[in-house]
Every structure is written in structure tokens, then in C-alpha cells.
Write a protein that holds these residues in place. Structure first.
Motif, PDB file in Angstrom:
ATOM      1  N   ALA A 184      33.483  39.391  83.543  1.00  9.38           N
ATOM      2  CA  ALA A 184      34.501  38.333  83.575  1.00  9.38           C
ATOM      3  C   ALA A 184      35.801  38.848  84.177  1.00  9.38           C
ATOM      4  O   ALA A 184      36.463  38.147  84.958  1.00  9.38           O
ATOM      5  CB  ALA A 184      34.739  37.789  82.171  1.00  9.38           C
ATOM      6  N   LEU A 185      36.192  40.064  83.822  1.00 12.95           N
ATOM      7  CA  LEU A 185      37.453  40.610  84.321  1.00 12.95           C
ATOM      8  C   LEU A 185      37.420  40.795  85.833  1.00 12.95           C
ATOM      9  O   LEU A 185      38.381  40.422  86.532  1.00 12.95           O
ATOM     10  CB  LEU A 185      37.756  41.928  83.614  1.00 12.95           C
ATOM     11  N   ILE A 186      36.341  41.346  86.353  1.00 11.27           N
ATOM     12  CA  ILE A 186      36.245  41.544  87.803  1.00 11.27           C
ATOM     13  C   ILE A 186      36.175  40.202  88.520  1.00 11.27           C
ATOM     14  O   ILE A 186      36.777  40.011  89.585  1.00 11.27           O
ATOM     15  CB  ILE A 186      35.035  42.424  88.145  1.00 11.27           C
ATOM     16  N   ALA A 187      35.469  39.226  87.925  1.00 12.73           N
ATOM     17  CA  ALA A 187      35.417  37.888  88.518  1.00 12.73           C
ATOM     18  C   ALA A 187      36.810  37.248  88.534  1.00 12.73           C
ATOM     19  O   ALA A 187      37.226  36.642  89.528  1.00 12.73           O
ATOM     20  CB  ALA A 187      34.431  37.012  87.756  1.00 12.73           C
ATOM     21  N   ASP A 188      37.547  37.378  87.424  1.00 14.77           N
ATOM     22  CA  ASP A 188      38.897  36.821  87.372  1.00 14.77           C
ATOM     23  C   ASP A 188      39.810  37.479  88.400  1.00 14.77           C
ATOM     24  O   ASP A 188      40.719  36.833  88.946  1.00 14.77           O
ATOM     25  CB  ASP A 188      39.491  37.016  85.973  1.00 14.77           C
ATOM     26  N   ALA A 189      39.587  38.759  88.664  1.00 17.08           N
ATOM     27  CA  ALA A 189      40.432  39.474  89.629  1.00 17.08           C
ATOM     28  C   ALA A 189      40.301  38.911  91.046  1.00 17.08           C
ATOM     29  O   ALA A 189      41.221  39.047  91.857  1.00 17.08           O
ATOM     30  CB  ALA A 189      40.081  40.962  89.624  1.00 17.08           C
ATOM     31  N   LEU A 190      39.194  38.251  91.349  1.00 22.26           N
ATOM     32  CA  LEU A 190      39.038  37.614  92.660  1.00 22.26           C
ATOM     33  C   LEU A 190      40.055  36.497  92.839  1.00 22.26           C
ATOM     34  O   LEU A 190      40.485  36.207  93.964  1.00 22.26           O
ATOM     35  CB  LEU A 190      37.616  37.055  92.808  1.00 22.26           C
ATOM     36  N   TYR A 191      40.439  35.864  91.728  1.00 19.08           N
ATOM     37  CA  TYR A 191      41.389  34.751  91.781  1.00 19.08           C
ATOM     38  C   TYR A 191      42.830  35.213  91.537  1.00 19.08           C
ATOM     39  O   TYR A 191      43.752  34.754  92.207  1.00 19.08           O
ATOM     40  CB  TYR A 191      41.030  33.692  90.728  1.00 19.08           C
ATOM     41  N   TYR A 192      43.011  36.100  90.583  1.00 13.68           N
ATOM     42  CA  TYR A 192      44.347  36.446  90.126  1.00 13.68           C
ATOM     43  C   TYR A 192      44.848  37.792  90.633  1.00 13.68           C
ATOM     44  O   TYR A 192      46.032  38.095  90.476  1.00 13.68           O
ATOM     45  CB  TYR A 192      44.378  36.481  88.588  1.00 13.68           C
ATOM     46  N   GLY A 193      43.974  38.588  91.207  1.00 14.58           N
ATOM     47  CA  GLY A 193      44.343  39.950  91.589  1.00 14.58           C
ATOM     48  C   GLY A 193      44.092  40.899  90.424  1.00 14.58           C
ATOM     49  O   GLY A 193      44.215  40.524  89.258  1.00 14.58           O
ATOM     50  N   LEU A 194      43.743  42.141  90.735  1.00 15.41           N
ATOM     51  CA  LEU A 194      43.333  43.080  89.693  1.00 15.41           C
ATOM     52  C   LEU A 194      44.468  43.414  88.738  1.00 15.41           C
ATOM     53  O   LEU A 194      44.285  43.415  87.516  1.00 15.41           O
ATOM     54  CB  LEU A 194      42.779  44.359  90.340  1.00 15.41           C
ATOM     55  N   GLU A 195      45.640  43.712  89.258  1.00 15.38           N
ATOM     56  CA  GLU A 195      46.750  44.090  88.382  1.00 15.38           C
ATOM     57  C   GLU A 195      47.121  42.959  87.443  1.00 15.38           C
ATOM     58  O   GLU A 195      47.276  43.162  86.230  1.00 15.38           O
ATOM     59  CB  GLU A 195      47.964  44.513  89.215  1.00 15.38           C
TER      60      GLU A 195
END
Length: 238
Positions: free
Chosen positions: A215-226
Motif C-alpha cells: 500500500a505504501l509503495i502504491a500510495d507513493a505513485l500518487y503522493y511521492g515517496l517522502e
């Protein structure tokens, strides 16, 4: 405060889909730490379909927070772990063919294996955690084997959460109490997300660590990793 350990398996999956070294799992791991993650988790499998054994070797001298290696205690896995010397080893009962972890340990019938492996891991000063179902009645057996922690398998919680979050969290609160009363530390992981993490932390603030990858890596596609890592950390501060 509950620590956030970022599982970077999905980053390796993306890299392997194309070959080469983009994205670079070593850089992602160091970026996660720089962005606030308190740990890095990897789960190498025998077919190396995501994290490769060499990735683990390369990450070992680089990770400056807590390095957590998950996996089934095969001979090759144990040799790799002894080489990498992580802070924590999370033992999971995965057969080689499964897509992702889908059950906790049944201790009965595995006592000899687990006791031997736990002692072996303790000899390299690794903390040992066993992946366990919340409904398990074997936490006392886990303690007797010499494990330090259990990681509660939270897929059931995540599935039930949208329907009835009070009912969903109840067995995990009970499991935490049973483990904690025995002196076992408690981690949690699997299908945790921005939707359900804050409530888990609110109801069980004593959880020591959550391991989150998909979920975290998927969310990073939208919000950016940091930004994503900070969003997850805020869930653990409420």
C-alpha cells in the motif's frame, strides 16, 4: 511510538519487470530512511521474484535504521541472514509457491525446527519475531521457543475494517494482550494502509513496529515517496 518499517519488495518487483537497475532498491531504501522510516524490511524468496539475495547483501552495510529480513527458515535463507546480520529476523511459514504471506505459524509440529532456528539466529544477536495469526492459541509456545516478538498477520483486520472496524480490531487487541502478558513484543503487518493504520494504532498503541510495503509503495505513485512516508508516520502519532 510505533516504528514504521518500509517493505521495499514492490520496488524490486518493478525493477525486475524491466531488468537493469531502475528503480534502484538501495537508493530507495536510503531515501526511505532519510524521509523518516525507522526501518527497512525485505522478504527474499527462493525464486528471487522481487528482492534478490544479492540485494540483501548490498543493503546490509547501507541500512542505518533497523534492517528486518522476513522469510521461511530454509538453509539458504539462514545462510543469507547470518551473512547480512540484520537487527531483526521475522520467520514466516511461506511455502515457495505462495504469492504473498497468507498465514501465521502453527507451532505444533514445528517445535524442533523453530527452536533450532531461533537459537541459531540469537547467536548472531538478531531479534527474532514469528509471524502469527491473531486467533492463535500458541503464543505461550512461541515464548518457550525463545522468540522475542510476534508479528500479527493483519490481513483479516484490513479486510473487515471497512465493514465494522470495532469487530475487526477486537481479536487483535486480545492477541496483543495475550502476547504482551507473556513478555513478547508485538509487531504487525500485511495489508495495512492509510485507511486502516491510524485506527490500529489508536486501539493498540503498544505495537512496537508495523511493516508496510504494498500500500505504501502504491500510495507513493500518487503522493511521492517522502510525502507518503510522512503520511504513514502521522497515522502512528495520533
Amino acid at each position: 511510538m510505533t516504528k514504521l518499517s518500509v517493505n521495499i519488495n514492490k520496488v524490486a518487483t518493478l525493477r525486475n519487470a524491466r531488468g537493469g537497475n531502475i528503480p534502484n532498491v538501495i537508493k530507495v531504501a536510503t531515501d526511505c530512511e532519510n524521509f523518516g522510516a525507522e526501518g527497512i524490511t525485505v522478504h527474499p524468496r527462493p525464486d528471487e521474484r522481487h528482492i534478490r539475495y544479492q540485494d540483501v547483501r548490498d543493503l546490509s552495510p547501507v541500512v542505518t535504521t533497523e534492517f528486518n529480513i522476513e522469510g521461511y527458515p530454509s538453509k539458504d535463507f539462514l545462510e543469507l541472514v547470518k551473512e547480512a546480520k540484520p537487527a531483526q529476523v521475522t520467520l514466516v511459514p511461506d511455502p515457495p509457491h505462495v504469492l504473498t504471506s497468507n498465514a501465521g505459524w502453527t507451532v505444533k509440529g514445528n517445535e524442533s525446527l523453530l527452536e533450532e532456528v531461533i537459537a541459531e539466529l540469537k547467536s548472531i544477536n538478531a531479534r527474532v519475531s514469528l509471524f502469527m495469526d491473531a486467533h492463535s492459541t500458541e503464543f505461550e509456545a512461541v515464548k518457550k521457543l525463545g522468540a522475542d516478538r510476534v508479528e500479527l498477520y493483519t490481513e483479516e483486520y484490513a479486510t473487515q475494517y471497512p465493514k465494522d472496524k470495532i469487530q475487526a480490531i477486537a481479536p487483535f487487541k486480545e492477541a496483543f494482550k495475550r502476547a504482551n502478558d507473556l513478555g513478547l513484543g508485538v509487531n504487525a503487518g500485511h495489508d495495512l494502509s492509510l485507511e486502516n493504520l491510524a485506527f490500529l494504532h489508536q486501539e493498540i498503541p503498544g505495537i512496537l513496529e508495523v511493516s508496510i510495503g504494498h500500500a505504501l509503495i502504491a500510495d507513493a505513485l500518487y503522493y511521492g515517496l517522502e510525502n507518503t512516508i510522512q503520511m504513514y508516520k502521522r497515522c502512528l502519532m495520533k
